[in-house]
Write an enzyme that holds these catalytic residues in place. Structure first.
Site, PDB file in Angstrom:
ATOM      1  N   GLY A  90      -9.141  -7.682   8.766  1.00 23.42           N
ATOM      2  CA  GLY A  90      -8.134  -6.956   9.516  1.00 23.42           C
ATOM      3  C   GLY A  90      -7.780  -7.630  10.819  1.00 23.42           C
ATOM      4  NE  ARG A  91     -10.785  -4.466  14.413  1.00 17.96           N
ATOM      5  CZ  ARG A  91     -11.911  -3.933  14.873  1.00 17.96           C
ATOM      6  NH1 ARG A  91     -12.041  -3.650  16.152  1.00 17.96           N
ATOM      7  NH2 ARG A  91     -12.914  -3.687  14.058  1.00 17.96           N
TER       8      ARG A  91
ATOM      9  CG  HIS B 177      -4.078   4.703   2.329  1.00 15.81           C
ATOM     10  ND1 HIS B 177      -5.428   4.958   2.385  1.00 15.81           N
ATOM     11  CD2 HIS B 177      -3.703   4.404   3.611  1.00 15.81           C
ATOM     12  CE1 HIS B 177      -5.850   4.814   3.643  1.00 15.81           C
ATOM     13  NE2 HIS B 177      -4.821   4.481   4.394  1.00 15.81           N
TER      14      HIS B 177
ATOM     15  CD  GLN C 251      -2.735   1.383   2.375  1.00 17.06           C
ATOM     16  OE1 GLN C 251      -2.206   1.741   3.414  1.00 17.06           O
ATOM     17  NE2 GLN C 251      -4.044   1.132   2.283  1.00 17.06           N
TER      18      GLN C 251
ATOM     19  NE  ARG D  97      -8.731  -0.011   2.712  1.00 20.44           N
ATOM     20  CZ  ARG D  97      -8.623  -0.279   4.014  1.00 20.44           C
ATOM     21  NH1 ARG D  97      -7.765   0.373   4.773  1.00 20.44           N
ATOM     22  NH2 ARG D  97      -9.367  -1.225   4.562  1.00 20.44           N
TER      23      ARG D  97
ATOM     24  CG  HIS E 265      -9.038   5.399   6.181  1.00 15.84           C
ATOM     25  ND1 HIS E 265      -8.279   4.266   6.353  1.00 15.84           N
ATOM     26  CD2 HIS E 265     -10.261   4.964   5.774  1.00 15.84           C
ATOM     27  CE1 HIS E 265      -8.989   3.195   6.070  1.00 15.84           C
ATOM     28  NE2 HIS E 265     -10.196   3.605   5.715  1.00 15.84           N
TER      29      HIS E 265
ATOM     30  CE1 TYR F 254      -3.443   8.928   7.778  1.00 18.83           C
ATOM     31  CE2 TYR F 254      -4.698   7.105   6.871  1.00 18.83           C
ATOM     32  CZ  TYR F 254      -4.082   7.712   7.947  1.00 18.83           C
ATOM     33  OH  TYR F 254      -4.099   7.121   9.187  1.00 18.83           O
TER      34      TYR F 254
END
Length: 367
Positions: free
Chosen positions: A334-335, A170, A103, A223, A173, A175
């Site tokens: 993810g987690r 990316h 990424q 993304r 979010h 950024y």
């Protein structure tokens, strides 16, 4: 619980073939001193490939710009040492039978003045406006923007050269790329600003430059998200019609797959339809979409205080139905993969009772 069979069907597009529909979501780990991913990072990703992940997307990696990342242990994607480290990661993942994309990341004004690795470097943004709406620095000049475009392109070329299977940009979010997308942080009046379509221009130039750098057959994933860090109600678009207009220039520029970041994959994106953001994106763009958002978890997205966030198999029946209905092609985890690298194998083999549940303790180490 039934085994979610759709999750384990192969994925094939014109540029990418995967053994199943499982993607490892990019998750910042920060275990790369001086920006160099070492043997423990290679082993971390290798374990996920060996555990059955179809495609790994690495944590965000800094492009060659002094303020691209915030933290001395965030991996970089430039310089001989860092690129050799990533080459070792690629080799380890491929030997385990997996595929992997980096990424490529610039954090924009999410970085604070004084942050390492370049304490002297000032954060940059489209209009000199922070995510909190503060006008605290000069907007990027067009010359500076072109330098950033070329830094993304160089990273893309390096990714192909050292053996990665594609790249992810990316653009989510809050950024840098997303700061160009969002009206609250992009108030430019030149070609990089305007309405929600015109605000895609920076991303379009990044995508086009990356496509030129890697050629026609190398996959490019973008993304994007509606929500921003610290602002979960933010929106880029409010209707499917607006989303279609937003996606069109990005797809035309060379995006092969859209990675649609949401907090909970099962929630509809717009009123009057059950489709989530990935579902709408795939339908409107004609490109495969990756969905994401709390797969296997029962606790709230932001509830870090919850020590045990479920058994690791929550919402899988619903996910399987959405994949069977081809609402989207791929799902990012993810987690659950942080806590259990073998999650895919255990689910495929019906060993859900053996899944190691996510706890916040796993964030402290490279498990």
């Amino acid at each position: 619980m039934n085994i979610p069979s759709a999750l384990f069907t192969p994925f094939t597009s014109d540029k990418l073939t995967l053994s199943n529909r499982i993607v490892m979501a990019p998750m910042t780990r920060g275990f790369s001193p001086e920006g160099v991913p070492g043997p423990e990072v290679a082993e971390y990703y290798r374990r996920r490939a060996a555990g059955g992940v179809g495609l790994i997307i690495t944590e965000g990696t800094g492009i060659n710009h002094p303020s691209s990342v915030s933290g001395a242990s965030i991996p970089l994607f430039h310089g001989d040492e860092s690129l050799q480290g990533w080459s070792n990661v690629v080799q380890a993942v491929h030997e385990a039978g997996g595929k992997i994309m980096p990424q490529l990341w610039h954090v924009g004004t999410a970085r604070r003045t004084g942050d390492l690795p370049h304490a002297e470097a000032e954060p940059v943004s489209p209009s000199g406006i922070s995510m909190a709406g503060e006008e605290n620095r000069e907007p990027l000049t067009e010359e500076e923007i072109q330098g950033l475009v070329q830094a993304f392109a160089q990273a893309a070329a390096d990714a192909k050269r050292i053996g990665f299977d594609g790249i992810e940009l990316h653009g989510a979010h809050g950024y840098l790329i997303d700061q160009f997308f969002w009206e609250h942080t992009n108030r430019r009046t030149d070609k990089y600003g305007g309405d929600f379509v015109k605000r895609t221009q920076f991303a379009v130039e990044v995508i086009e430059a990356c496509r030129k750098a890697v050629g026609p057959d190398f996959p490019i994933v973008l993304r994007f998200s509606q929500w921003k860090m610290g602002n979960y109600d933010a929106r880029l678009v409010d209707t499917p019609e607006q989303l279609e207009q937003f996606l069109a220039p990005l797809a035309a520029a060379g995006v092969d797959i859209f990675h649609c970041s949401t907090r909970r994959f099962w929630l509809p994106e717009f009123e009057g339809s059950e489709l989530n953001l990935a579902g709408w994106t795939q339908k409107l763009s004609g490109k495969p979409a990756i969905s994401v958002g709390s797969v296997g978890l029962e606790a709230e997205f932001v509830d870090r205080s919850t020590e045990n966030q479920g058994t690791g198999d929550a919402h899988l029946d619903q996910l399987n139905t959405m994949l069977e209905n081809k609402e989207f092609e791929l799902i990012a985890l993810g987690r659950v993969l942080l806590s259990d690298p073998e999650w895919p194998a255990k689910v495929r083999e019906g060993r859900q009772s053996e899944i190691i549940p996510f706890t916040t303790e796993v964030l402290k180490t490279l498990n």
